[in-house]
Design a protein around this motif. Structure first.
Motif, PDB file in Angstrom:
ATOM      1  N   LYS A   1      47.980  40.866  35.355  1.00 29.56           N
ATOM      2  CA  LYS A   1      47.573  39.773  36.243  1.00 29.56           C
ATOM      3  C   LYS A   1      47.620  40.192  37.702  1.00 29.56           C
ATOM      4  O   LYS A   1      46.751  39.826  38.499  1.00 29.56           O
ATOM      5  N   GLN A   2      48.629  40.976  38.080  1.00 33.79           N
ATOM      6  CA  GLN A   2      48.677  41.451  39.454  1.00 33.79           C
ATOM      7  C   GLN A   2      47.516  42.397  39.745  1.00 33.79           C
ATOM      8  O   GLN A   2      46.878  42.323  40.797  1.00 33.79           O
TER       9      GLN A   2
ATOM     10  N   ARG B   1      39.538  36.472  38.617  1.00 32.78           N
ATOM     11  CA  ARG B   1      40.208  35.170  38.545  1.00 32.78           C
ATOM     12  C   ARG B   1      41.254  35.181  37.444  1.00 32.78           C
ATOM     13  O   ARG B   1      40.953  35.468  36.287  1.00 32.78           O
ATOM     14  N   VAL B   2      42.498  34.885  37.790  1.00 34.80           N
ATOM     15  CA  VAL B   2      43.576  34.826  36.808  1.00 34.80           C
ATOM     16  C   VAL B   2      44.394  33.563  37.049  1.00 34.80           C
ATOM     17  O   VAL B   2      44.478  33.068  38.177  1.00 34.80           O
TER      18      VAL B   2
ATOM     19  N   TRP C   1      38.887  32.758  33.386  1.00 36.78           N
ATOM     20  CA  TRP C   1      40.252  33.025  33.833  1.00 36.78           C
ATOM     21  C   TRP C   1      40.785  34.123  32.915  1.00 36.78           C
ATOM     22  O   TRP C   1      41.009  33.894  31.728  1.00 36.78           O
TER      23      TRP C   1
ATOM     24  N   MET D   1      47.706  31.269  37.661  1.00 39.55           N
ATOM     25  CA  MET D   1      48.997  31.512  38.290  1.00 39.55           C
ATOM     26  C   MET D   1      50.020  31.844  37.213  1.00 39.55           C
ATOM     27  O   MET D   1      49.976  31.305  36.103  1.00 39.55           O
TER      28      MET D   1
ATOM     29  N   ARG E   1      44.292  40.286  39.951  1.00 35.67           N
ATOM     30  CA  ARG E   1      44.246  39.530  41.207  1.00 35.67           C
ATOM     31  C   ARG E   1      43.858  40.458  42.363  1.00 35.67           C
ATOM     32  O   ARG E   1      43.018  40.114  43.205  1.00 35.67           O
ATOM     33  N   ASP E   2      44.467  41.626  42.416  1.00 41.91           N
ATOM     34  CA  ASP E   2      44.143  42.592  43.473  1.00 41.91           C
ATOM     35  C   ASP E   2      42.698  43.079  43.365  1.00 41.91           C
ATOM     36  O   ASP E   2      42.083  43.440  44.375  1.00 41.91           O
TER      37      ASP E   2
END
Length: 324
Positions: free
Chosen positions: A94-95, A103-104, A292, A106, A98-99
């Motif tokens: 997920k990190q 779209r992921v 997502w 929270m 996101r980078d």
């Protein structure tokens, strides 16, 4: 008749046979290991099998050897197994995503980050086991080792298989539901949809509570409620039949989102093992069509339709678009 589709050895063998017929390839299967040898144009490649085991009813795992306890077949790979960081830890993925601008939902370990309904998952792949929730935002998660919370995104389940960066098979599936008749409980309606002898899904009481129910609530006639949100659920219709929509999504926003994700995730594979890799990406598609992304898997259960692209790639056959 068996409900299995992706775990049915005959579906995989049929897909390989059709490819061999198209290209004039030959080969055979080792009866001891179930490895498959294919030959074409002077090149011979051994493909290694992967099987599913069910040590406890409803809890599955993958193994490379045919032995007592094997409950199904989940594909041949042209290598013995690969792994890389973003495929082994969901929070690491997920990190990374996101980078990379993907779209992921929270997610995290700190309850102060929760802004809406969430589920609890394990960071390592568990093939759908150990999921809890969804819980309301005001409910602080009691996390144990290896667990994290993740925003719950209602919508359609997505699983896409990639040969290198190219999406080759895509499933988009409605979350399993049951419809009330004014007589049966939610529990009974779920039981009626399960295969004979199948265990009841884990922890769906949280899903019932999120919808204002208990498993023993009688559903009003025609009321439809979500019965599970796990891709590996026995209520998922894709366990029993082909749900590949790859051709139907060409030129769509969904295809564009998958191509971007595939390229990013493929480039995250270490260069020395990157080329010639099959992997999958899981996600949810919200009502607006946004994907997502949830996780990526390094040695996934294969859909039988992946073989055309995988075998073309292994043997250097160009498709109509000029891709090898």
């Amino acid at each position: 008749m068996s409900r299995a589709f992706k775990r049915n050895f005959l579906q995989h063998a049929l897909a390989v046979r059709r490819w061999c017929e198209r290209h004039g390839a030959s080969g055979g299967i080792d009866p001891f290991s179930m490895s498959m040898d294919l030959a074409l144009g002077g090149k011979q490649v051994r493909f290694r099998p992967q099987f599913v085991v069910e040590p406890v009813p409803g809890q599955i795992g993958f193994v490379p050897m045919l032995d007592t306890g094997v409950a199904g077949f989940v594909g041949w790979f042209p290598y013995g197994g690969k792994a890389w960081p973003i495929s082994q830890d969901k929070l690491v993925f997920k990190q990374f995503a996101r980078d990379a601008g993907l779209r992921v939902p929270m997610a995290g370990l700190d309850a102060t980050g929760i802004r809406g309904p969430y589920i609890v998952k394990r960071r390592k792949s568990t093939l759908g086991r150990g999921l809890r929730g969804p819980y309301p935002a005001g409910h602080a998660p009691a996390l144990v080792e290896d667990e994290y919370w993740e925003q719950f995104v209602p919508g359609k389940m997505l699983k896409a298989w990639f040969w290198d960066a190219e999406p080759v098979v895509v499933e988009v599936i409605d979350l399993p539901t049951v419809r009330g008749d004014g007589v049966k409980t939610m529990r009974r309606l779920i039981e009626d949809q399960l295969p004979p002898g199948a265990p009841f899904p884990e922890d769906v009481d949280g899903l019932a509570a999120w919808q204002g129910l208990t498993l023993d609530s009688v559903l009003a006639a025609q009321r439809s409620v979500i019965a599970d949100y796990r891709y590996m659920s026995l209520l998922n219709p894709a366990t029993a039949s082909d749900h590949d929509v790859r051709e139907r999504i060409r030129g769509t926003s969904l295809e564009a989102q998958l191509r971007e994700a595939g390229e990013r995730c493929w480039m995250a594979i270490p260069q020395e093992i990157r080329d010639g890799t099959m992997f999958s990406i899981d996600g949810m598609v919200d009502p607006e069509g946004n994907v997502w992304f949830l996780e990526t898997n390094c040695n996934p259960q294969l859909h039988p339709a992946v073989y055309a692209a995988m075998l073309d790639g292994v043997f250097g056959i160009e498709d109509s678009g000029g891709r090898k």
